[in-house]
Scaffold this motif. Structure first.
Motif, mmCIF file in Angstrom:
data_model
loop_
_atom_site.group_PDB
_atom_site.id
_atom_site.type_symbol
_atom_site.label_atom_id
_atom_site.label_comp_id
_atom_site.label_asym_id
_atom_site.label_seq_id
_atom_site.Cartn_x
_atom_site.Cartn_y
_atom_site.Cartn_z
ATOM 1 N N PRO A 19 32.901 36.289 36.338
ATOM 2 C CA PRO A 19 33.352 37.664 36.650
ATOM 3 C C PRO A 19 34.207 37.574 37.939
ATOM 4 O O PRO A 19 35.222 38.549 37.891
ATOM 5 N N PHE A 20 33.912 36.966 38.941
ATOM 6 C CA PHE A 20 34.855 37.184 40.274
ATOM 7 C C PHE A 20 35.699 36.327 40.236
ATOM 8 O O PHE A 20 36.727 36.411 41.116
ATOM 9 N N LEU A 25 38.431 40.805 31.414
ATOM 10 C CA LEU A 25 37.155 40.976 31.001
ATOM 11 C C LEU A 25 36.671 39.843 30.136
ATOM 12 O O LEU A 25 37.364 39.406 29.113
ATOM 13 N N LEU A 26 35.500 39.481 30.546
ATOM 14 C CA LEU A 26 34.658 38.319 29.793
ATOM 15 C C LEU A 26 35.454 37.148 29.834
ATOM 16 O O LEU A 26 35.314 36.256 29.156
ATOM 17 N N GLY A 27 36.771 37.116 30.648
ATOM 18 C CA GLY A 27 37.452 35.844 30.954
ATOM 19 C C GLY A 27 38.471 35.795 29.678
ATOM 20 O O GLY A 27 39.203 34.970 29.540
ATOM 21 N N HIS A 37 37.453 46.377 38.718
ATOM 22 C CA HIS A 37 36.657 46.741 39.497
ATOM 23 C C HIS A 37 35.392 46.388 39.504
ATOM 24 O O HIS A 37 35.049 45.418 38.444
ATOM 25 N N LEU A 38 34.360 46.425 40.603
ATOM 26 C CA LEU A 38 32.987 45.860 40.686
ATOM 27 C C LEU A 38 32.205 46.097 39.600
ATOM 28 O O LEU A 38 31.170 45.374 39.123
ATOM 29 N N ARG A 92 35.641 36.198 46.212
ATOM 30 C CA ARG A 92 36.452 37.519 45.724
ATOM 31 C C ARG A 92 36.452 38.537 46.923
ATOM 32 O O ARG A 92 37.593 39.018 47.221
ATOM 33 N N TYR A 93 35.494 38.712 47.395
ATOM 34 C CA TYR A 93 35.326 40.123 48.541
ATOM 35 C C TYR A 93 35.267 39.863 49.764
ATOM 36 O O TYR A 93 35.553 40.771 50.888
#
Length: 99
Positions: A19-20, A25-27, A37-38, A92-93
């Motif tokens: 996911p990161f 969505l779902l790769g 978004h988170l 990611r963050y």
């Protein structure tokens, strides 16, 4: 270590970080806005945890009888899955530069 256990741990590591590492969505499914978004990432972690659990259940069922698990098992595996996802979260963050 049995190869099936190693494969399951590797699958959990990959699915926990997926996911990161992608903005899909779902790769698979791209977002129209281009950013995820988170909350979407947390939903994906839950889905990927369920997929990992289903694969583990199928592997255990193939080798023998599936044992019933109590709430402690589920709490520990959820926490372990979240620990596995930490490198992707950091990338990611916290580590990746913006722009």
């Amino acid at each position: 270590m049995n190869w099936s256990i190693a494969a399951l741990v590797l699958l959990a590591l990959v699915l926990a970080n997926l996911p990161f590492l992608t903005e899909r969505l779902l790769g698979i499914i791209p977002f129209r806005s281009g950013t995820k978004h988170l909350w979407w990432r947390l939903l994906e972690i839950i889905i990927f945890y369920a997929i990992t659990g289903a694969v583990a259940w199928l592997m255990e069922r193939k080798t023998g009888q599936v044992h019933d698990q109590g709430w402690v098992f589920w709490v520990v595996t959820i926490c372990l899955f979240l620990v596995f996802s930490y490198p992707g979260f950091v990338y990611r963050y916290l580590w990746r530069r913006r722009g």
